[in-house]
Design a protein around this motif. Structure first.
Motif, PDB file in Angstrom:
ATOM      1  N   THR A 104      22.065 -18.104 -28.878  1.00 25.24           N
ATOM      2  CA  THR A 104      21.879 -17.588 -27.520  1.00 25.24           C
ATOM      3  C   THR A 104      22.203 -16.097 -27.410  1.00 25.24           C
ATOM      4  O   THR A 104      22.128 -15.521 -26.336  1.00 25.24           O
ATOM      5  N   LYS A 105      22.600 -15.514 -28.523  1.00 25.68           N
ATOM      6  CA  LYS A 105      22.985 -14.100 -28.501  1.00 25.68           C
ATOM      7  C   LYS A 105      22.093 -13.322 -29.463  1.00 25.68           C
ATOM      8  O   LYS A 105      21.818 -13.802 -30.563  1.00 25.68           O
ATOM      9  N   ALA A 106      21.642 -12.160 -29.025  1.00 30.05           N
ATOM     10  CA  ALA A 106      20.840 -11.335 -29.939  1.00 30.05           C
ATOM     11  C   ALA A 106      21.337  -9.903 -29.925  1.00 30.05           C
ATOM     12  O   ALA A 106      21.789  -9.390 -28.906  1.00 30.05           O
ATOM     13  N   LEU A 146      32.045  -8.783 -30.742  1.00 30.79           N
ATOM     14  CA  LEU A 146      31.311  -9.413 -29.628  1.00 30.79           C
ATOM     15  C   LEU A 146      30.689 -10.747 -30.050  1.00 30.79           C
ATOM     16  O   LEU A 146      29.987 -11.378 -29.272  1.00 30.79           O
ATOM     17  N   ILE A 147      30.944 -11.130 -31.286  1.00 30.51           N
ATOM     18  CA  ILE A 147      30.359 -12.391 -31.783  1.00 30.51           C
ATOM     19  C   ILE A 147      31.498 -13.275 -32.285  1.00 30.51           C
ATOM     20  O   ILE A 147      32.326 -12.820 -33.085  1.00 30.51           O
ATOM     21  N   SER A 148      31.546 -14.509 -31.784  1.00 27.25           N
ATOM     22  CA  SER A 148      32.682 -15.353 -32.207  1.00 27.25           C
ATOM     23  C   SER A 148      32.457 -15.915 -33.604  1.00 27.25           C
ATOM     24  O   SER A 148      31.318 -15.998 -34.073  1.00 27.25           O
ATOM     25  N   PRO A 149      33.571 -16.341 -34.243  1.00 28.64           N
ATOM     26  CA  PRO A 149      33.510 -16.745 -35.654  1.00 28.64           C
ATOM     27  C   PRO A 149      32.609 -17.950 -35.928  1.00 28.64           C
ATOM     28  O   PRO A 149      32.246 -18.192 -37.060  1.00 28.64           O
ATOM     29  N   ASN A 150      32.274 -18.724 -34.876  1.00 29.27           N
ATOM     30  CA  ASN A 150      31.415 -19.896 -35.152  1.00 29.27           C
ATOM     31  C   ASN A 150      30.049 -19.764 -34.469  1.00 29.27           C
ATOM     32  O   ASN A 150      29.362 -20.757 -34.241  1.00 29.27           O
ATOM     33  N   GLU A 151      29.683 -18.529 -34.162  1.00 27.35           N
ATOM     34  CA  GLU A 151      28.491 -18.342 -33.340  1.00 27.35           C
ATOM     35  C   GLU A 151      27.350 -17.679 -34.132  1.00 27.35           C
ATOM     36  O   GLU A 151      27.438 -16.509 -34.494  1.00 27.35           O
ATOM     37  N   VAL A 190      28.117 -13.651 -42.078  1.00 28.94           N
ATOM     38  CA  VAL A 190      27.512 -12.397 -42.560  1.00 28.94           C
ATOM     39  C   VAL A 190      28.367 -11.203 -42.116  1.00 28.94           C
ATOM     40  O   VAL A 190      28.476 -10.202 -42.821  1.00 28.94           O
ATOM     41  N   LEU A 191      29.026 -11.351 -40.965  1.00 31.22           N
ATOM     42  CA  LEU A 191      29.879 -10.258 -40.471  1.00 31.22           C
ATOM     43  C   LEU A 191      31.092 -10.078 -41.381  1.00 31.22           C
ATOM     44  O   LEU A 191      31.522  -8.951 -41.641  1.00 31.22           O
TER      45      LEU A 191
END
Ligand code: G1P
Length: 298
Positions: free
Chosen positions: A6-8, A122-127, A216-217
Motif C-alpha cells: 500500500t506504500k510506494a 518511513l517504511i516499517s520492518p514488515n512492510e 532490501v533496506l
C-alpha cells in the motif's frame, strides 16, 4: 499470502540535466506528456495498483512537485464559478488526502539505492513497498504495477519489472541472471547493474517498477558504491538472493517509454497523443503529412 502493498516510493531527486534548459527551473517530473506531467502518470499507476501512501524522495529545487499535489483553492473556486466541472474533476486526481503523502530529501546525489535508503524510517520492518521511477512511463491496458501486485500477492519475495532489450543496450540497465524462466515470471539468480558490454547475464533488463521486501533496506545499509560510483538498488536486491530470499522478474504487458531521454520522451508524446480520442484525427493526419514530407525530401 504476505502483506498487501500500500506504500510506494518515488525517487524524484535527479537533476534532469538531459533536459536542460527546461529543467533549470522546473523538476523533470513536471514535464508534460500531452497534458499530464510525468509524475501524474506514475501516481495514477500507483493508485490503480492499490497504493494509498506516497513517499517522494526529493532534493533542492523540487518545490513545484509539492505544490502540484496540493489543493489550489483560488483555481478551484474560479473553475467552479465558471461551471468547469470537467476540469475540476481532472484536478481532483492531483489532490492527495492529508497525511497520504510524505516528502523526504536526498541531500546528496549518491544513486538510486541511496535515494530509497533515505526513506528507510518511513517504511516499517514488515512492510513491503513499491518503487516507481517516473522516467519509465508504461502504456498498458492493465497498469504495470497492478499486474505486478497481482503476481506478488501469489508469490511474495521481491519483484522487478523486466523487459527484453537488444544485447547492445543491456549496459544501460540493471540486468537479470535468470534461474528459471516461467513465462511472465522469471526466477532470478542474480542481478548486475550496468554490465560492461558483452558481459550481461541475459538480455532481460530491469524497468523502473519494483515491489520490495523491507529487508532490501537493511541490505542498503551495507551496500558500498557500485556501478558508476553510485549506491545501486540493483545490488541491494541482488543481496536478497544471496541471503536465500526469492527475487522475481516480471515481464509486464505494455509498452515502456524511456522519458529520461529526449527520443523516448518524443516517442511517448506521439503514442499518448495518438491514444487521445480528441486529438487522434488531427494529430495522425499531421504525422502522416510530416512523414510524407520527410520521404519526399530523401
Ligand atoms: C535505473 C536502475 C536500472 C534500471 C533503470 C530502468 O537506472 O538503476 O537498474 O534498469 O533505472 O530505467 P538509470 O536509468 O536511473 O540509470
Amino acid at each position: 499470502m504476505g502483506r498487501k502493498v500500500t506504500k510506494a516510493l518515488f525517487p524524484v531527486a535527479g537533476l534532469g540535466t538531459r533536459f536542460l534548459p527546461a529543467t533549470k527551473s522546473i523538476p523533470k517530473e513536471i514535464m508534460t506528456l500531452v497534458d499530464r506531467p510525468l509524475i501524474q502518470y506514475a501516481i495514477d499507476e500507483a493508485r490503480a495498483a492499490g497504493i494509498k501512501e506516497f513517499i517522494f524522495v526529493t532534493s533542492r529545487g523540487k518545490g513545484a512537485l509539492e505544490d502540484y499535489f496540493d489543493h489550489a483553492p483560488e483555481l478551484e473556486n474560479s473553475l467552479r464559478k465558471r461551471g468547469k466541472d470537467e476540469l475540476l474533476e481532472t484536478l481532483k486526481n492531483t489532490n492527495m488526502d492529508s497525511g497520504a503523502i510524505a516528502y523526504i530529501r536526498q541531500h546528496k546525489a549518491l544513486g538510486l539505492g541511496h535515494a530509497v535508503w533515505c526513506a528507510r524510517r518511513l517504511i516499517s520492518p514488515n512492510e513491503p513497498f513499491a518503487v516507481i521511477l517516473p522516467d519509465d512511463v508504461i502504456a498498458a491496458e492493465k497498469p504495470c504495477l497492478q499486474q505486478m501486485v497481482e503476481a506478488y500477492d501469489e508469490l511474495g519475495g521481491s519483484m522487478v519489472a523486466a523487459m527484453e532489450v537488444p544485447p547492445e543496450l543491456a549496459s544501460a540497465y540493471g540486468v537479470l541472471d535468470v534461474k528459471e524462466d516461467m513465462g511472465s515470471i522469471v526466477a532470478v539468480n542474480g542481478m548486475v547493474e550496468k554490465p560492461k558490454d558483452g558481459t550481461a547475464p541475459s538480455n532481460l533488463a530491469v524497468i523502473g517498477r519494483y515491489i520490495l521486501s523491507p529487508k532490501v533496506l537493511n541490505n542498503l545499509n551495507k551496500i558500498k558504491s557500485g556501478a558508476g560510483g553510485e549506491i545501486q538498488l540493483t545490488d541491494a536486491i541482488a543481496a536478497e538472493i544471496e541471503e536465500g530470499r526469492n527475487v522475481y522478474g516480471y515481464r509486464f504487458r505494455g509498452q515502456r517509454f524511456d522519458c529520461g531521454s529526449k527520443a523516448g520522451f518524443l516517442q511517448a508524446t506521439v503514442a499518448f497523443g495518438l491514444a487521445r480520442e480528441e486529438l487522434q484525427k488531427e494529430f495522425s493526419e499531421y504525422l502522416r503529412h510530416m512523414v510524407s514530407l520527410q520521404k519526399a525530401a530523401q
